[in-house]
Design a protein around this motif. Structure first.
Motif, short mmCIF file in Angstrom:
data_model
loop_
_atom_site.label_atom_id
_atom_site.label_comp_id
_atom_site.label_asym_id
_atom_site.label_seq_id
_atom_site.Cartn_x
_atom_site.Cartn_y
_atom_site.Cartn_z
N TYR A 131 0.89 -1.11 0.04
CA TYR A 131 0.03 0.16 -0.24
C TYR A 131 0.81 1.10 0.01
O TYR A 131 0.57 2.23 -0.77
N VAL A 132 2.00 1.31 0.86
CA VAL A 132 2.93 2.37 1.11
C VAL A 132 3.59 2.56 -0.37
O VAL A 132 3.60 3.77 -0.97
N ASP A 141 1.15 3.72 -3.26
CA ASP A 141 0.74 4.94 -2.79
C ASP A 141 1.65 6.15 -2.91
O ASP A 141 1.40 6.88 -3.64
N THR A 142 2.90 5.74 -2.66
CA THR A 142 3.85 6.81 -2.56
C THR A 142 5.05 6.94 -3.57
O THR A 142 5.77 7.57 -4.12
#
Lengths: 368, 152
Positions: free
Chosen positions: B32-33, B36-37
């Motif tokens: 997810y991290v 997302d980034t």
């Protein structure tokens, strides 16, 4: 770095893993009922979690992944006074003692870990196998928790009443239907027991009744029984069904002269297992597509080794496996591979066992 | 889009772990991290997990990378040995697996802990897992009366 760092800051620094409800629930839901009864007395937090309706429901869903079969002796073992129910998955067998003083004559239905059984009403004299009907009591039994509930008595009748159980996928109660013949009028009176009210109620008369209590199936709260009627001097078979609003209707079957079809629930669809009209050593499975219009589709057909369908006593479905049983033999049919194998069960050759039912253990109370 | 092939994780006690991105992606939290980034050459902090536990978790993730040469049998033997650990290690592992969201590892440890409850008495379970008994003597007697058969 701060951007994604903050996403990771949800730190659950708990002293004890078991204080994280999600983890404890995950662990406990994998356990059999017997272990959960022990875990319930570890501490109050565990007890609260195990007794919560959401946990009981989750555990039931997990347990349904591993269904087994249950049998009960169809006569009393006088010698050791051991009355039990036997659970088997074809590999391992486990026996459950039955609550003291109860003797099950018949198991009618197994649902959500509970078994609906009938027992001869105690009348002071001894219990004789298949004795003249002196009235019977209906019992709800949870073999895994060893809890028993006797339903309030219903009128004694000369003819054995026919039964059926209605239950839903959710655990918000169940209903038991009971049909009594009114001889003079050739009508049947129907009574319904609701687990929510805990009492029986007459709901009226119906023109048709189940042929017997065993050949019935409940799918999403709708009950289907095989029924036979004499219409214009001709004996025909059909399905009697009752919906959640307690409305009865009749569904015609593909071949009305079929008098021995067996009802099963295959993947949530009502199916009939019946003899192939042309070949006695073949069976067909018909699936109900439209109950209003009585539309059936032939879903399956295969050869049956060893016996003819008219010798069949019962059929039980467990996942994609069907257990075909006659008095002589039990055979498993695997729908995935279309293969047969004999069920070499240690008690299998004794004739003293009831029809099996598919069973999944649960923590549910008999009064849920 | 070009992906960085290596990812650096930083444990709560400051140790850095440079691993293949594919290994890290087994953690849905890290996935997810990363999605997302999309950090390039950045260090991803894992503040809930210490170095000792994180290295054990990454050992699991490396092993469970889809490997066509390893069949199911091999995994189950390896998994069994992997969770044959002290209770405190299982505690740390499950908290880490929960935090990093690695469902097969959560399943594995939950199965292991559940198996440790089977056939035990309440006293034994409290002892193994260091749980306080907050029932009164009367309540305990009541349990034995109601479902004493299950304790045998």
């Amino acid at each position: 770095m701060d951007d994604f760092g903050s996403k990771l800051m949800r730190v659950t620094q708990s002293e004890n893993v078991f204080e994280v409800e999600e983890i404890l629930t995950n662990i406990l839901s994998r356990l059999p009922v017997k272990s959960l009864l022990v875990c319930k007395s570890v501490c109050k937090y565990w007890q609260g979690l195990i007794c919560s309706p959401s946990f009981i429901h989750l555990h039931l869903i997990q347990s349904q992944e591993n269904p087994s079969y249950v049998f009960c002796p169809s006569y009393v073992f006088w010698d050791n006074n051991a009355h039990w129910v036997i659970k088997t998955d074809g590999e391992t067998t486990q026996s459950f003692p039955v609550y003291d003083g109860f003797y099950f004559r018949d198991m009618i239905c197994s649902f959500n870990g509970l078994i609906c059984c009938t027992t001869p009403r105690k009348s002071g004299s001894c219990i004789i196998r298949r004795s003249p009907r002196r009235g019977m009591d209906i019992i709800i039994y949870n073999p895994a928790t060893r809890k028993v509930l006797s339903l309030p008595p219903t009128p004694k009748t000369h003819y054995a009443p026919k039964l059926g159980v209605s239950f839903g996928p959710t655990i918000d109660g169940y209903e038991i239907f009971q049909f009594f013949l009114i001889r003079e009028e050739q009508l049947y009176e129907c009574m319904v027991y609701s687990s929510i009210t805990g009492s029986w109620e007459f709901i009226g008369t119906v023109a048709h009744a189940p042929f017997n209590s065993f050949n019935h199936v409940c799918i999403d709260g709708i009950v289907y029984w095989f029924s036979r009627s004499r219409i214009d001097g001709r004996l025909v078979g059909h399905i009697l069904t009752v919906d959640r609003e307690e409305k009865f209707s009749i569904i015609r079957i593909p071949e009305e002269e079929t008098l021995y079809p067996l009802l099963v629930n295959l993947e949530g669809c009502l199916c009939l297992v019946a003899e192939n009209g042309l070949d006695q050593n073949r069976f067909d499975i018909w699936a109900l597509q439209n109950s209003k219009e009585s539309v059936w589709v032939k879903k399956w057909s295969d050869y049956m080794p060893s016996f003819k369908i008219e010798q069949l006593q019962y059929i039980v479905v467990r996942k994609n496996e069907i257990l075909f049983g006659s008095w002589k033999q039990y055979l498993f049919y695997n729908m995935g591979t279309r293969t047969w194998r004999e069920f070499n069960w240690e008690y299998g050759r004794e004739n003293g066992f009831s029809f099996p039912l598919a069973y999944t253990e649960s923590l549910l109370s008999c009064k849920y | 889009m070009a992906f960085t092939k290596k990812v650096t994780l930083k444990s709560s006690d400051g140790e850095l772990f440079i691993i293949d991105r594919a290994v890290a992606l087994q953690s849905r939290t890290i996935q997810y991290v990363l999605e997302d980034t999309n950090p390039v050459d950045a260090i991803i902090p894992v503040p809930a997990v210490d170095a000792r536990t994180l290295s054990k978790v990454l050992e699991y993730c490396k092993k469970h990378l889809i490997d066509l040469n390893t069949d199911f049998e091999d995994y189950s033997k390896w998994d069994k040995d992997f969770v044959d650990a002290e209770v405190w290690m299982l505690y740390d592992l499950i908290m880490a697996a929960d935090y990093l969201h690695i469902p097969p590892l959560i399943d594995l440890i939950c199965d292991k802990i559940a198996s440790m409850f089977k056939g035990q008495t309440p006293d034994k379970i409290r002892e193994i897992f260091n749980i306080d008994n907050d029932f009164s003597k009367e309540e305990e007697e009541d349990f034995k009366k109601k479902s004493g058969w299950a304790f045998k």
